[in-house]
Design a protein around this motif. Structure first.
Motif, mmCIF file in Angstrom:
data_model
loop_
_atom_site.group_PDB
_atom_site.id
_atom_site.type_symbol
_atom_site.label_atom_id
_atom_site.label_comp_id
_atom_site.label_asym_id
_atom_site.label_seq_id
_atom_site.Cartn_x
_atom_site.Cartn_y
_atom_site.Cartn_z
ATOM 1 N N MET A 193 55.732 80.818 81.661
ATOM 2 C CA MET A 193 55.946 80.225 80.344
ATOM 3 C C MET A 193 57.118 80.904 79.632
ATOM 4 S SD MET A 193 52.083 79.224 78.950
ATOM 5 C CE MET A 193 51.686 80.893 78.483
ATOM 6 N N SER A 205 58.176 75.276 84.606
ATOM 7 C CA SER A 205 57.102 74.387 84.200
ATOM 8 C C SER A 205 57.027 73.183 85.122
ATOM 9 C CB SER A 205 57.282 73.940 82.750
ATOM 10 O OG SER A 205 58.303 72.979 82.658
ATOM 11 N N PRO A 206 55.812 72.727 85.483
ATOM 12 C CA PRO A 206 54.559 73.379 85.149
ATOM 13 C C PRO A 206 54.468 74.758 85.817
ATOM 14 C CG PRO A 206 54.177 71.687 86.797
ATOM 15 C CD PRO A 206 55.601 71.553 86.369
ATOM 16 N N VAL A 207 53.597 75.609 85.290
ATOM 17 C CA VAL A 207 53.483 76.966 85.830
ATOM 18 C C VAL A 207 53.087 76.928 87.313
ATOM 19 C CG1 VAL A 207 53.014 78.018 83.589
ATOM 20 C CG2 VAL A 207 51.114 77.156 84.961
ATOM 21 N N MET A 253 56.248 77.524 72.193
ATOM 22 C CA MET A 253 55.690 76.322 71.562
ATOM 23 C C MET A 253 56.750 75.264 71.273
ATOM 24 S SD MET A 253 52.883 78.094 69.058
ATOM 25 C CE MET A 253 52.098 76.618 68.413
ATOM 26 N N ILE A 254 57.954 75.704 70.897
ATOM 27 C CA ILE A 254 58.961 74.685 70.568
ATOM 28 C C ILE A 254 59.889 74.399 71.740
ATOM 29 C CG2 ILE A 254 58.860 75.241 68.105
ATOM 30 C CD1 ILE A 254 61.454 76.644 68.221
ATOM 31 N N GLY A 255 59.709 75.137 72.848
ATOM 32 C CA GLY A 255 60.450 74.771 74.056
ATOM 33 C C GLY A 255 61.792 75.454 74.243
ATOM 34 N N ASN A 305 59.919 69.282 62.554
ATOM 35 C CA ASN A 305 59.940 68.842 61.153
ATOM 36 C C ASN A 305 59.632 70.001 60.201
ATOM 37 O OD1 ASN A 305 57.035 69.020 60.825
ATOM 38 N ND2 ASN A 305 56.969 67.269 62.211
ATOM 39 N N VAL A 361 56.096 71.972 59.864
ATOM 40 C CA VAL A 361 55.821 72.760 61.075
ATOM 41 C C VAL A 361 56.825 73.907 61.199
ATOM 42 C CG1 VAL A 361 55.642 72.700 63.593
ATOM 43 C CG2 VAL A 361 54.700 70.824 62.244
ATOM 44 N N ILE A 371 44.053 73.741 67.466
ATOM 45 C CA ILE A 371 45.196 73.351 68.304
ATOM 46 C C ILE A 371 45.404 74.265 69.515
ATOM 47 C CG2 ILE A 371 46.447 72.218 66.405
ATOM 48 C CD1 ILE A 371 47.803 75.467 67.511
ATOM 49 N N THR A 392 47.641 73.416 72.850
ATOM 50 C CA THR A 392 48.890 74.175 72.894
ATOM 51 C C THR A 392 49.040 74.903 74.228
ATOM 52 O OG1 THR A 392 48.888 74.472 70.502
ATOM 53 C CG2 THR A 392 50.190 76.038 71.780
ATOM 54 N N LEU A 393 47.972 75.589 74.643
ATOM 55 C CA LEU A 393 48.010 76.287 75.928
ATOM 56 C C LEU A 393 48.288 75.300 77.074
ATOM 57 C CD1 LEU A 393 45.260 78.982 76.495
ATOM 58 C CD2 LEU A 393 47.692 79.141 76.962
ATOM 59 N N MET A 451 51.926 74.186 77.037
ATOM 60 C CA MET A 451 52.838 75.235 77.494
ATOM 61 C C MET A 451 52.727 75.401 79.012
ATOM 62 S SD MET A 451 52.884 78.108 74.420
ATOM 63 C CE MET A 451 51.317 78.819 74.876
ATOM 64 N N MET A 452 51.522 75.228 79.565
ATOM 65 C CA MET A 452 51.350 75.415 81.003
ATOM 66 C C MET A 452 51.908 74.248 81.815
ATOM 67 S SD MET A 452 47.597 77.216 81.006
ATOM 68 C CE MET A 452 47.441 77.550 82.756
ATOM 69 N N ILE A 453 51.766 73.022 81.304
ATOM 70 C CA ILE A 453 52.265 71.896 82.106
ATOM 71 C C ILE A 453 53.676 71.470 81.700
ATOM 72 C CG2 ILE A 453 49.919 71.100 82.581
ATOM 73 C CD1 ILE A 453 50.219 68.856 80.683
ATOM 74 N N GLY A 454 54.224 72.121 80.661
ATOM 75 C CA GLY A 454 55.624 71.883 80.344
ATOM 76 C C GLY A 454 55.904 70.763 79.352
ATOM 77 N N SER A 490 57.143 70.085 75.847
ATOM 78 C CA SER A 490 57.721 70.853 74.754
ATOM 79 C C SER A 490 58.598 69.979 73.880
ATOM 80 C CB SER A 490 58.514 72.048 75.289
ATOM 81 O OG SER A 490 59.726 71.612 75.841
ATOM 82 N N PRO A 491 58.547 70.146 72.547
ATOM 83 C CA PRO A 491 57.627 71.043 71.871
ATOM 84 C C PRO A 491 56.176 70.594 72.066
ATOM 85 C CG PRO A 491 58.722 69.621 70.286
ATOM 86 C CD PRO A 491 59.368 69.381 71.610
ATOM 87 N N VAL A 492 55.230 71.506 71.855
ATOM 88 C CA VAL A 492 53.819 71.172 72.083
ATOM 89 C C VAL A 492 53.396 70.016 71.163
ATOM 90 C CG1 VAL A 492 53.251 73.449 72.927
ATOM 91 C CG2 VAL A 492 53.089 72.999 70.489
ATOM 92 N N TRP A 527 51.025 68.904 69.055
ATOM 93 C CA TRP A 527 50.636 68.837 67.640
ATOM 94 C C TRP A 527 51.833 68.938 66.699
ATOM 95 C CZ3 TRP A 527 51.765 72.725 64.222
ATOM 96 C CH2 TRP A 527 52.052 73.980 64.766
ATOM 97 N N THR A 528 52.955 69.518 67.157
ATOM 98 C CA THR A 528 54.097 69.690 66.260
ATOM 99 C C THR A 528 54.779 68.365 65.904
ATOM 100 O OG1 THR A 528 55.661 70.039 68.078
ATOM 101 C CG2 THR A 528 54.614 71.991 67.162
ATOM 102 N N SER A 529 54.529 67.316 66.687
ATOM 103 C CA SER A 529 55.251 66.069 66.394
ATOM 104 C C SER A 529 54.486 65.119 65.472
ATOM 105 C CB SER A 529 55.662 65.357 67.683
ATOM 106 O OG SER A 529 54.932 65.780 68.768
ATOM 107 N N MET A 545 52.295 64.974 61.845
ATOM 108 C CA MET A 545 51.813 65.691 60.662
ATOM 109 C C MET A 545 50.301 65.558 60.495
ATOM 110 S SD MET A 545 54.098 67.373 59.007
ATOM 111 C CE MET A 545 54.021 67.919 60.696
#
Lengths: 204, 204, 204
Positions: free
Chosen positions: A50, A55-57, B51-53, B115, B118, C42, C46-47, C50-53, C55-57, C59-61, C63
């Motif tokens: 990570m 990715s993926p890991v 988290m943001i890549g 955004n 966030v 979240i 999130t995990l 991040m593990m499967i790639g 990004s961004p995770v 929930w960030t997209s 509101m």
């Protein structure tokens, strides 16, 4: 599958056993044991991937890791007595495991354009982070922060590996040399009860 | 290197000191201190980047962070008395550090298409997550969940920074204003022993 | 917004409540409650991302997640009595939440080229990791490692979902069936006080 990949799987197997044993010390249930066994085995590599952007890991693309971990958890869960009888063998393979994980961490980092000092850190992280997560989930201060020269062995191994690689030593020979150095440092430090200097900042 | 980058390195240095001190309170060894010092300093930025890549994560591309952290760990480890003598200075630079980290977190998030609300969270996370990981590894409930207005200062700073940015204030002036606001809120809250309201859901 | 997305938001809401309640049991302040409520809601997704790639995770997209979580934290913080009065309803929606999260985890993994066994793990992880992080930050051994058949319900749900998907069952019907199975297993296990077998490796 070459010999190094076999050692990688054996290392994964033994790391999963150590996670399951730790879960057993807290009287967790089968799922807790499986969860901790799992993250102990794949935690270091996952964090590394990570951080450097694979990715993926890695472990997600090969079923072998998954099956080896499940096997380790089941065996440890049901064959407690036997596991304890083999604890010297487990210690040996655990040490081989940290050697293999260190080398894989260094190699993956370098292959992804990470500079040498950070690649050494990624090697150490690959080897030790699984155990750190195991102890943290188990609500303990990580063991490797307190006893024996565990991470130091990984550090020495990573440095030697990179030096020998620069000198053009053939990869297989380098892997064997690195793992032997890590085993040597760890075995001697455990036998001689060597440890790093400890701090003491408790309120006076 | 501009002045803001210098403050970033000083923040990193002071965060690593706080991690090493925390490790010392649990009597960890040199590796444990280095590990916790390291993750305290780079943990927030690393989580944000994952988290943001942003990959590989930011600290891996500059050697400066690594050397500053190693220096901080060694100094703290060997010069315990001196570190305690400078604790007011450390507190000040720690507060400057969370200001700088908040701004960097907001900027990196916005630059990666995140955004605004966030991005504020990413600013706070960059500043506080290292300390949360430090305390968790040290087997404690994170301090910032219990005392003083630490994260609230970051929140206020992030909001002010984004507002001033929208009003077209020049970046350097905005950075100084934001950091001063964060220092102001934190210093006043510590002096006045202000804190956020606490919950109490203990079984009755 | 379809019905499944609504359930996802309700699940997020209830997870954030559970995080805030846990924070209250440790007498944390409003920020601590918000932080733990947030990561409980979240953390799993999130995990996984991040593990499967991804990004961004995820929930960030949107509101919506953020606002739902903030609402849950504020309500729980200020309406403690009412929250306890609705604890059966919360339990039900928490269970619906883990069902929804399991399905989302499986779907996102498969959509990103992850193989089926690992997709099942990603489904379980999406549902349970938030709670694991919640308890770890709260300095407790994760509850789900010790009691009731929580993760097992997710596992069964993930397997059923993938099987029905392969049999060509329409997605909405499959979602309902999977969630009902997870609710059924969890409710029965809690009522009958069923649990997984536990280990006991304490030093003798």
């Amino acid at each position: 599958m070459n010999f190094f990949s076999l050692l990688d799987l054996i290392g994964t197997f033994v790391f999963a056993i150590s996670g399951t044993i730790a879960a057993g010390e807290k009287r967790l249930d089968l799922f807790g044991a499986a969860f901790i066994g799992f993250v102990t085995a794949i935690g270091g590599g996952t964090l590394r991937d990570m951080m450097i952007g694979i990715s993926p890991v890695s472990w997600t693309s090969s079923m072998a890791y998954l099956y080896v971990i499940i096997l380790a958890v089941i065996i440890t869960f049901f064959l407690k007595e036997q596991i304890f009888r083999f604890r010297r063998t487990i210690f040996l393979f655990d040490t081989i495991g940290i050697g293999v994980f260190t080398i894989i961490g260094v190699e993956k980092a370098l292959a992804n354009g990470i500079n040498t000092p950070v690649a050494i850190i990624m090697g150490i992280l690959t080897a030790v982070a699984g155990g750190v997560i195991r102890d943290t989930l188990n609500n303990e201060v990580p063991q490797i922060f307190k006893k024996e020269i565990y991470a130091t062995a990984c550090f020495a191994g990573a440095v030697v590996y990179i030096l020998l690689k620069r000198f053009g030593i053939q990869t297989e020979a380098n892997q064997v040399a690195t793992i032997l150095i890590i085993i040597g440092i760890r075995v001697i430090s455990v036998k001689q009860q060597l440890g790093l200097p400890r701090m003491d900042f408790r309120a006076q």
